[in-house]
Design a protein around this motif. Structure first.
Motif, short mmCIF file in Angstrom:
data_model
loop_
_atom_site.label_atom_id
_atom_site.label_comp_id
_atom_site.label_asym_id
_atom_site.label_seq_id
_atom_site.Cartn_x
_atom_site.Cartn_y
_atom_site.Cartn_z
N SER A 194 8.37 -2.11 9.80
CA SER A 194 8.31 -2.25 8.74
C SER A 194 7.52 -2.61 7.75
N ALA A 195 7.84 -2.43 5.88
CA ALA A 195 6.56 -2.10 4.94
C ALA A 195 6.73 -3.38 4.62
N SER A 196 5.76 -3.68 3.67
CA SER A 196 5.96 -4.96 3.21
C SER A 196 5.14 -4.69 1.51
N VAL A 197 5.82 -5.55 0.48
CA VAL A 197 5.58 -5.05 -0.49
C VAL A 197 5.53 -6.58 -1.32
N ALA A 198 4.65 -6.13 -1.63
CA ALA A 198 5.04 -7.50 -3.11
C ALA A 198 6.23 -7.75 -3.71
N VAL A 199 7.24 -8.98 -3.92
CA VAL A 199 7.92 -8.79 -4.75
C VAL A 199 7.66 -9.78 -5.93
#
Length: 169
Positions: A32-37
């Motif tokens: 799974s990707a990781s993104v800035a919220v």
């Protein structure tokens, strides 16, 4: 036979093996990707939460796989093929006269099924799509090889339903 030389070589190899084990142990089997919220104000957060509730289960044939950390302000499809972030800041190119005049080859505005978008081609081949003339900016990153038009068509109804027309600023 010189045992001290072999013992020295074996000892030098241990740190490298330990490093590889540590790296392997820290890597995740989860793709799974990781993104800035994003961190918008309360009003925009509410719009983004409404959008999250009506987003499609599939986009351009990719199943929903939300990125980490889990948030109602982010969504994903096809692992990291399509990443949506709601409540982002207005992109600088949105007010760039070159874009408005059609003089920027990497950025163009367009309307798909009633939703206006700024489409920016990135140097790494991804396309960055940001809604325009809506009460919240919704940004979608599409990796190279994914049909951008299919993504826009699949997301339009949800954006129209959850994020009213107007200006976010």
């Amino acid at each position: 036979m010189n045992f001290s030389r072999h013992r020295h070589t074996a000892l030098l190899g241990l740190p490298a093996v330990a490093l590889l084990v540590a790296i392997a142990g820290c890597s995740s089997a989860d793709d799974s990707a990781s993104v800035a919220v994003p961190s918008p104000d309360t009003k925009v957060t509410g719009l983004c939460q409404n959008l999250d509730k009506v987003l499609p289960r599939t986009v351009d044939g990719h199943g929903r796989e939300d990125p980490e950390p889990r948030s109602a302000l982010t969504a994903g499809w096809g692992s990291s093929a399509i990443i949506l972030r709601c409540g982002v800041e207005r992109p600088p190119k949105m007010v760039d006269p070159k874009v408005a005049n059609g003089d920027d080859p990497k950025a163009v505005g367009g309307r798909v099924n009633g939703v206006d978008w700024l489409m920016e081609k990135q140097d790494d081949g991804t396309t960055l799509l940001t809604t325009a003339l809506r009460k919240a900016y919704v940004q979608v990153t599409v990796t190279a090889g994914v049909d951008v038009s299919g993504v826009l068509v699949d997301l339009a109804a949800s954006v129209k339903k959850a994020v009213p027309e107007g200006t976010a600023d």
